[in-house]
Design a protein around this motif. Structure first.
Motif, PDB file in Angstrom:
ATOM      1  N   PHE A 525       0.834  -1.203   0.000  1.00 22.03           N
ATOM      2  CA  PHE A 525       0.000   0.000   0.000  1.00 22.03           C
ATOM      3  C   PHE A 525       0.871   1.256   0.000  1.00 22.03           C
ATOM      4  O   PHE A 525       1.962   1.277   0.572  1.00 22.03           O
ATOM      5  CB  PHE A 525      -0.924   0.021   1.219  1.00 22.03           C
ATOM      6  CG  PHE A 525      -1.911  -1.111   1.236  1.00 22.03           C
ATOM      7  CD1 PHE A 525      -2.960  -1.145   0.325  1.00 22.03           C
ATOM      8  CD2 PHE A 525      -1.781  -2.157   2.140  1.00 22.03           C
ATOM      9  CE1 PHE A 525      -3.864  -2.200   0.326  1.00 22.03           C
ATOM     10  CE2 PHE A 525      -2.677  -3.206   2.153  1.00 22.03           C
ATOM     11  CZ  PHE A 525      -3.725  -3.230   1.236  1.00 22.03           C
ATOM     12  N   GLN A 530      -4.860   4.065   2.761  1.00 21.97           N
ATOM     13  CA  GLN A 530      -5.250   3.168   1.665  1.00 21.97           C
ATOM     14  C   GLN A 530      -5.427   1.742   2.162  1.00 21.97           C
ATOM     15  O   GLN A 530      -6.402   1.061   1.830  1.00 21.97           O
ATOM     16  CB  GLN A 530      -4.199   3.215   0.557  1.00 21.97           C
ATOM     17  CG  GLN A 530      -4.552   2.372  -0.660  1.00 21.97           C
ATOM     18  CD  GLN A 530      -3.412   2.281  -1.658  1.00 21.97           C
ATOM     19  OE1 GLN A 530      -2.280   1.957  -1.304  1.00 21.97           O
ATOM     20  NE2 GLN A 530      -3.701   2.597  -2.921  1.00 21.97           N
ATOM     21  N   THR A 534      -9.254  -0.631   2.831  1.00 25.25           N
ATOM     22  CA  THR A 534      -9.649  -1.897   2.196  1.00 25.25           C
ATOM     23  C   THR A 534     -10.397  -2.812   3.158  1.00 25.25           C
ATOM     24  O   THR A 534     -11.069  -3.757   2.721  1.00 25.25           O
ATOM     25  CB  THR A 534      -8.409  -2.652   1.657  1.00 25.25           C
ATOM     26  OG1 THR A 534      -7.570  -3.051   2.756  1.00 25.25           O
ATOM     27  CG2 THR A 534      -7.616  -1.773   0.697  1.00 25.25           C
TER      28      THR A 534
END
Length: 735
Positions: A525, A530, A534
């Motif tokens: 990542f 980020q 997920t």
């Protein structure tokens, strides 16, 4: 008055129950002779200090005058107040009714009518296993104290009731760890003999974690072949059988009477006692055992009646139990130290058991070993027991026990999936309680609850992309049990978790710890935000992790102590445990676009940003556990001092060596982290407990340096017990 380590341990767990779990009715279970009243007095002292020094109104209840007088003296000593408390027994009547030590008999209906239900802030009831009786229950039902504390050595009774179920929601707040009391010479050492018994138990019905009692009774009662085996073992293992003072624990009244008759036929003076035995007859038999005119009493759970026979020197375990609690209660009846008793002899008869029966529970209670290490110790005849203790297994018993433990270690994934599936509608905690499995068992070999439910076709067979890798990391959270971290991690995996960018500095630090716990090498990542974003598509994973964290918090064993001073902003608490994936980001030594925790293999780390040396200490190297050449370098000298050996290249004149010695003058700090073993039973690395800040005291030698550190916070009692073991071994080795 200072507590012994095992008492300190139990007091800490009482504090956890009250302050972390908000539970104010608690049960303390410890063998007779280990200082239950002392613990109650020290607990009351702690409550007094928490109350600003003002002693709460106290009612201490016991059933005998001599116990009440002794208990009053114990409280006076603990508080340093010779005039504390009043007796309400034997004609003595309190004048101010603020701190009362009363017999059950003195608290009759007329006395209770004069006292408001909330009159006492703290009520302590000794021998709480009597609480189911009418006289005790009347008192318990009348009062509503802020704190209720029950004391007992025997929470389970012969009538099938257990006081923890009836009064404490099934919980025992604090239970004595046997090895701690033995290490501190508070109990008699024992010689435990495991004797092969060819009685076949495999056809006996198994339900709710135990054999069917009626079927056991049919199998054992009248079984003269088994009784002859027991008799032979007594003659073989007991130095002078006709001088022994023995208790035999049987499965039923009929079984006890049969065994007593069999031993009388063999020339022993033997008796059987049960709940129907008149009290006068019971006292006559107990007196006869004490004076030696009776050698053995057979009974059904005799230990559950609170009988105190300190001179008992032999135990016959004639009923199978895989309950560690019941096993320890049985042992507790013979572990009292008395003049002339060098050790307790325990004869345990190892039958052919069903696969559901677990030997590991009782042996882990004896040894403080995890399952895998227990197998090694069984195979090597238990090389590391407290002084004077022995566990001696005949060949057949050893093989049966090893096979039984291996069966539990090697539980098949199909069996686990079937078990987990049968509790699919319940929470993880309910499954673990009902199946009698512990949490690490579920996560061995990369298993997880979600994967097992998918295998059992109770969830769709496949999850979102990336789920499998995340589920393999759930095991990296099995140690997380301090409230702040549990709350922080839980908040970050909620359905509407805040973005990393809007978290405050402490929140971001916890987020980095969570991130690297999931992706030790960064996961590819570009940012923390980020990676954490997920998680939103992984509902099953997040639900499972939430349940694991909640279960951990419910079973926390150490009270978290906040860091202070320049470390106050670190996302860590003293006496909580951390993985390397948490330690490095917490100390500012890992970044998503920089150094990753997965690359770190050292035992020391200088953390420039927080001006701190982090020392990561492993006490026992797994591969050298049983080697006579093991070098003991790191060990607890006392609860406040720790000896640590530096890396080999560190000299006392090197930059690092000088920083260790002069850290206070230079404005730097030292944090000690310790773990017992390098790896866990399920294969991953064992986390380190943060012992907290340390200050240089002295050193010896150079390359490496042997440094003594002063600890700001005393070691937890259980850590002291296994960490101090090394210094004993080191002394033996040098000798």
């Amino acid at each position: 008055m200072r507590p012994y380590p095992h008492q300190q341990d139990m007091l800490e767990r009482l504090r956890i129950e009250r302050e972390i779990h908000d539970r104010h009715s608690n049960l303390l279970v410890a063998a007779t002779g280990t200082g239950k009243t002392v613990m109650a007095a020290l607990d009351y002292r702690n409550l007094t200090q928490h109350n600003g020094g003002w002693p709460p109104r106290l009612l201490f209840i016991a059933h005998r005058q001599e116990i009440l007088k002794q208990s009053l003296r114990t409280y006076q000593e603990a508080l340093g107040e010779a005039g504390f408390g009043e007796l309400h027994v034997g004609g003595a009547v309190p004048s101010d009714w603020n701190h009362v030590f009363a017999s059950v008999q003195s608290l009759g209906p007329s006395a209770l009518d004069r006292l408001a239900p909330d009159h006492f802030d703290v009520i302590v009831i000794d021998e709480f296993h009597h609480a189911v009786s009418k006289t005790y229950r009347r008192i318990i039902d009348h009062f509503f104290p802020s704190e209720l504390l029950g004391l007992t050595a025997t929470p389970e009774r012969m009538d099938g009731h257990s006081v923890q179920d009836e009064f404490f929601g099934g919980r025992i707040a604090a239970e004595m760890r046997l090895w701690e009391a033995l290490e501190n010479d508070l109990l008699s050492p024992f010689r435990y003999f495991g004797i092969a018994d060819d009685t076949d138990l495999e056809a006996i019905t198994w339900k709710r974690g135990a054999y069917d009692v009626a079927q056991l009774n049919s199998l054992f009662t009248g079984n003269r072949e088994r009784a002859q085996l027991v008799l032979k073992a007594v003659h073989d293992k007991v130095a002078d059988p006709l001088a022994m003072k023995a208790l035999g624990f049987c499965v039923s009244v009929d079984h006890a009477r049969f065994m007593a008759n069999f031993f009388r036929e063999a020339g022993f003076s033997a008796a059987a006692l049960d709940g129907s035995t008149p009290s006068a007859e019971r006292e006559r038999v107990l007196t006869a055992l004490r004076d030696g005119s009776v050698q053995i009493i057979f009974s059904v759970d005799l230990f559950n009646e609170g009988l105190d026979i300190p001179d008992v020197d032999t135990l016959l375990l004639l009923r199978p139990t895989s309950s560690a609690t019941i096993f320890l209660q049985q042992l507790g009846r013979g572990l009292r130290r008395t003049p002339g008793k060098s050790s307790l002899t325990v004869l345990d008869f190892i039958g052919q058991h069903r696969k559901e029966f677990r030997f590991e529970e009782q042996f882990r209670a004896l040894t403080n070993l995890t399952r895998n290490r227990l197998m090694k110790h069984v195979d090597l005849d238990f090389p590391k027991l407290p002084a004077g203790c022995e566990i001696i297994l005949d060949r057949k018993s050893k093989d049966r026990i090893l096979d039984n433990i291996k069966t539990q270690v090697g539980v098949k994934v199909t069996q686990l999936a079937r078990e987990v599936g049968s509790y699919a509608e319940h929470k993880l905690a309910h499954y673990l309680e009902e199946s009698q499995r512990d949490l690490p068992e579920l996560y061995k070999s990369n298993n997880s609850r979600t994967r097992l439910l998918r295998r059992a076709h109770l969830l769709s067979e496949t999850g979102p992309e990336g789920e499998d890798a995340l589920l393999k990391r759930v095991s990296a959270f099995l140690h997380v049990d301090d409230p702040q971290r549990v709350a922080a991690y839980t908040r970050m995996i909620e359905d509407h978790a805040p973005s990393y960018d809007v978290l405050d500095p402490i929140g971001q630090a916890y987020a980095r710890m969570l991130f690297f716990s999931l992706w030790p090498l960064g996961g590819g990542f570009a940012s923390y935000a980020q990676g954490l974003a997920t998680l939103r598509r992984h509902a099953a994973f997040r639900d499972e992790l939430r349940q694991v964290l909640a279960y951990n918090l419910e079973h926390t064993e150490h009270y978290p102590i906040p860091l202070d001073g320049e470390h106050a902003t670190l996302p860590m608490t003293v006496h909580a445990s951390y993985s390397r994936e948490e330690i490095l980001p917490a100390l500012g030594q890992a970044a998503v676009n920089g150094f990753k925790p997965g690359y770190f293999r050292e035992g020391v780390k200088w953390c420039e940003g927080v001006r701190t040396d982090a020392l990561l200490i492993t006490l026992e190297k797994d591969e050298k556990d049983f080697s006579p050449q093991t070098r003991y370098k790191d060990y607890a000298i006392s609860s406040h001092q720790f000896h640590w050996e530096s890396q080999n290249q560190t000299s006392e004149t090197s930059a690092t060596g000088l920083r260790y010695q002069e850290h206070k003058e230079r404005g730097s700090h030292v944090l000690l982290f310790v773990r017992r073993f390098k790896s866990t039973d399920i294969g991953g690395p064992q986390p380190w407990m943060l012992l907290g800040p340390a200050e240089y005291a002295s050193h010896e030698s150079s390359k490496p340096m042997g440094i003594v550190w002063n600890l700001r916070h005393p070691l937890p009692a259980d850590v002291l017990t296994y960490a101090a073991y090394n210094v004993k071994a080191a002394g033996e080795e040098r000798a």
